[in-house]
Write an enzyme that holds these catalytic residues in place. Structure first.
Site, PDB file in Angstrom:
ATOM      1  N   SER A 166      62.579  42.335  70.667  1.00 60.60           N
ATOM      2  CA  SER A 166      61.980  41.982  69.689  1.00 60.60           C
ATOM      3  C   SER A 166      63.221  42.142  68.573  1.00 60.60           C
ATOM      4  O   SER A 166      64.161  42.858  68.375  1.00 60.60           O
ATOM      5  CB  SER A 166      61.009  43.181  69.272  1.00 60.60           C
ATOM      6  OG  SER A 166      59.854  42.725  68.393  1.00 60.60           O
ATOM      7  N   ARG A 167      62.688  41.421  67.251  1.00 58.43           N
ATOM      8  CA  ARG A 167      63.528  41.417  66.294  1.00 58.43           C
ATOM      9  C   ARG A 167      64.060  42.950  65.709  1.00 58.43           C
ATOM     10  O   ARG A 167      64.825  43.233  65.466  1.00 58.43           O
ATOM     11  CB  ARG A 167      62.800  40.514  65.069  1.00 58.43           C
ATOM     12  CG  ARG A 167      63.798  40.121  63.957  1.00 58.43           C
ATOM     13  CD  ARG A 167      62.867  39.302  62.974  1.00 58.43           C
ATOM     14  NE  ARG A 167      61.610  39.819  62.803  1.00 58.43           N
ATOM     15  CZ  ARG A 167      60.649  39.561  62.076  1.00 58.43           C
ATOM     16  NH1 ARG A 167      60.742  38.397  61.396  1.00 58.43           N
ATOM     17  NH2 ARG A 167      59.198  40.129  62.130  1.00 58.43           N
ATOM     18  N   ARG A 228      52.462  31.093  70.263  1.00 54.72           N
ATOM     19  CA  ARG A 228      52.785  29.676  69.578  1.00 54.72           C
ATOM     20  C   ARG A 228      53.388  28.941  70.497  1.00 54.72           C
ATOM     21  O   ARG A 228      54.506  29.311  71.107  1.00 54.72           O
ATOM     22  CB  ARG A 228      53.358  29.665  68.113  1.00 54.72           C
ATOM     23  CG  ARG A 228      52.516  30.175  67.053  1.00 54.72           C
ATOM     24  CD  ARG A 228      51.411  29.259  66.738  1.00 54.72           C
ATOM     25  NE  ARG A 228      50.595  29.683  65.473  1.00 54.72           N
ATOM     26  CZ  ARG A 228      49.485  30.490  65.831  1.00 54.72           C
ATOM     27  NH1 ARG A 228      49.102  31.029  66.810  1.00 54.72           N
ATOM     28  NH2 ARG A 228      48.790  30.981  64.521  1.00 54.72           N
ATOM     29  N   GLU A 257      49.841  21.053  69.615  1.00 54.31           N
ATOM     30  CA  GLU A 257      48.289  21.149  69.725  1.00 54.31           C
ATOM     31  C   GLU A 257      47.619  20.066  69.060  1.00 54.31           C
ATOM     32  O   GLU A 257      48.240  19.829  67.652  1.00 54.31           O
ATOM     33  CB  GLU A 257      47.683  22.428  69.539  1.00 54.31           C
ATOM     34  CG  GLU A 257      48.130  23.490  70.248  1.00 54.31           C
ATOM     35  CD  GLU A 257      47.648  24.799  70.001  1.00 54.31           C
ATOM     36  OE1 GLU A 257      46.824  24.965  69.155  1.00 54.31           O
ATOM     37  OE2 GLU A 257      48.316  26.044  70.510  1.00 54.31           O
ATOM     38  N   HIS A 275      43.674  27.445  73.378  1.00 49.27           N
ATOM     39  CA  HIS A 275      43.942  28.247  72.292  1.00 49.27           C
ATOM     40  C   HIS A 275      42.629  29.266  72.023  1.00 49.27           C
ATOM     41  O   HIS A 275      42.244  29.123  70.703  1.00 49.27           O
ATOM     42  CB  HIS A 275      44.252  27.689  71.072  1.00 49.27           C
ATOM     43  CG  HIS A 275      45.032  28.486  69.984  1.00 49.27           C
ATOM     44  ND1 HIS A 275      46.142  27.756  69.362  1.00 49.27           N
ATOM     45  CD2 HIS A 275      44.974  29.750  69.513  1.00 49.27           C
ATOM     46  CE1 HIS A 275      46.666  28.660  68.594  1.00 49.27           C
ATOM     47  NE2 HIS A 275      45.924  29.837  68.789  1.00 49.27           N
ATOM     48  N   ILE A 276      42.400  30.104  72.715  1.00 50.84           N
ATOM     49  CA  ILE A 276      41.239  30.884  72.576  1.00 50.84           C
ATOM     50  C   ILE A 276      41.484  32.576  72.454  1.00 50.84           C
ATOM     51  O   ILE A 276      40.541  33.238  72.646  1.00 50.84           O
ATOM     52  CB  ILE A 276      40.270  30.630  73.567  1.00 50.84           C
ATOM     53  CG1 ILE A 276      40.673  30.897  75.176  1.00 50.84           C
ATOM     54  CG2 ILE A 276      39.498  29.305  73.623  1.00 50.84           C
ATOM     55  CD1 ILE A 276      39.593  31.097  76.203  1.00 50.84           C
TER      56      ILE A 276
HETATM   57  C1  DGY Z   1      46.199  33.465  65.001  1.00 50.01           C
HETATM   58  O1  DGY Z   1      45.497  34.286  64.518  1.00 50.01           O
HETATM   59  O2  DGY Z   1      47.253  32.962  64.550  1.00 50.01           O
HETATM   60  C2  DGY Z   1      45.749  32.840  66.311  1.00 50.01           C
HETATM   61  O3  DGY Z   1      46.566  32.006  66.977  1.00 50.01           O
HETATM   62  C3  DGY Z   1      44.311  32.330  66.325  1.00 50.01           C
HETATM   63  O4  DGY Z   1      43.567  33.744  66.413  1.00 50.01           O
END
Ligand code: DGY
Length: 309
Positions: A166-167, A228, A257, A275-276
């Protein structure tokens, strides 16, 4: 006159909270921007200088998700506009989904389900549909923020060893509490049997998992991404899933996306979700409410609850 515009439908509680200020909903938000002091938006709304120029009275961009790479924060800062997001309220839902994808990848759920649906399940077979145990495996976490830590907590009862990069390194106390060992990036890539991504997308993190990193991953390892899509070079990922070293992957997010790399669609060893990560009724309601509370605070002259730097 509407002092607030929203690009998405709000739950009743948020409407009640914001209605006294004047609220324009998703159908008319673009037209109402010229007068708006607050914008509630999502990750699918690009908030750039061009949009901000059409909203000269704007004081707050209340982004109802946690990621904010779609908001030009420099342009907001230059105009004195506060940007907020919705941390914490989606941590558990997203960490749950990461665990679901870790399990799905390790046990080969997409291939097994696809085989059954294709009529290829002819009865229980001792050597059929074999996946991998999680117990005793090393989970690598890239990005040890709130969600990364929540995944580490979930992985421990499954018997996984947790390493992370992690950073910002956690305190010794937090590392001990989570049972997580800090490693450098090369160590993370070389040692992870399951690698789960939880870093924000920035110019520095784009394509962190590129062809070179994928080549250095362990044979038979798994990649899970609920953060992401562009953290990963998707074309290189397809190659690594097809030709090794990866045994499987679980993806909730994609580089472009809603486009999905066509190579991914045909692979049996990848779980693909739309993306759920935070998509539970309770969590999405909390996210919308938190964004609304940020707007309420700023328009009432108080400090925003969740300003982003
Ligand atoms: C976010 O909050 O950035 C997600 O990708 C959607 O919940």
């Amino acid at each position: 006159m509407s002092r607030i515009v929203t690009t998405f439908p709000l739950p009743d509680g948020a409407i009640e909270l914001l209605r006294p200020f004047g609220l324009t909903g998703p159908d008319g938000w673009r037209g109402a921007l010229t007068e708006a002091e607050a914008l509630l938006c999502l990750l699918t709304d690009r908030v750039d200088a061009e949009l901000l120029d059409r909203a000269p009275r704007l004081r707050i961009v209340a982004n109802a998700v946690v990621g904010y790479e779609h908001v030009d924060r420099g342009a907001c800062r230059a105009r004195g506009i506060v940007v907020t997001n919705t941390p914490d309220v989606l941590t558990d839902a997203t960490a749950d989904l990461a665990m679901a994808l870790i399990l799905s990848a390790a046990r080969g759920l997409p291939g097994a389900e696809r085989s059954l649906r294709a009529g290829q399940f002819h009865g229980w077979g001792f050597w059929d549909y074999l996946g991998a145990d999680l117990n005793g495996k090393t989970l690598g976490i890239f990005g040890m923020g709130r969600i990364g830590r929540a995944v580490a907590r979930r992985a421990a009862p499954f018997g996984m060893r947790v390493i992370y990069h992690s950073r910002t390194r956690l305190s010794t106390h937090d590392e001990a509490a989570l049972g997580a060992e800090w490693v450098d990036f090369d160590g993370l890539i070389a040692r992870s049997e399951v690698l789960s991504l939880h870093a924000p997308l920035t110019p520095q993190t784009r394509h962190t998992i590129d062809a070179d990193a994928l080549r250095r991953m362990r044979p038979g390892s798994f990649l899970v991404n609920t953060a992401r899509g562009a953290l990963v070079d998707e074309a290189a990922l397809v190659d690594a899933l097809r030709d090794g070293p990866l045994a499987g992957a679980g993806l909730d997010v994609y580089e472009r996306e809603p486009e999905i790399h066509p190579g991914l669609l045909h692979l049996p060893n990848v779980t693909l979700l739309p993306h759920i990560g935070s998509a539970t009724r309770e969590t999405r309601t909390r996210m919308a409410m938190l964004a609304a509370r940020n707007v309420h605070a700023v328009l009432s002259g108080a400090s925003p609850l969740n300003p982003v730097p």
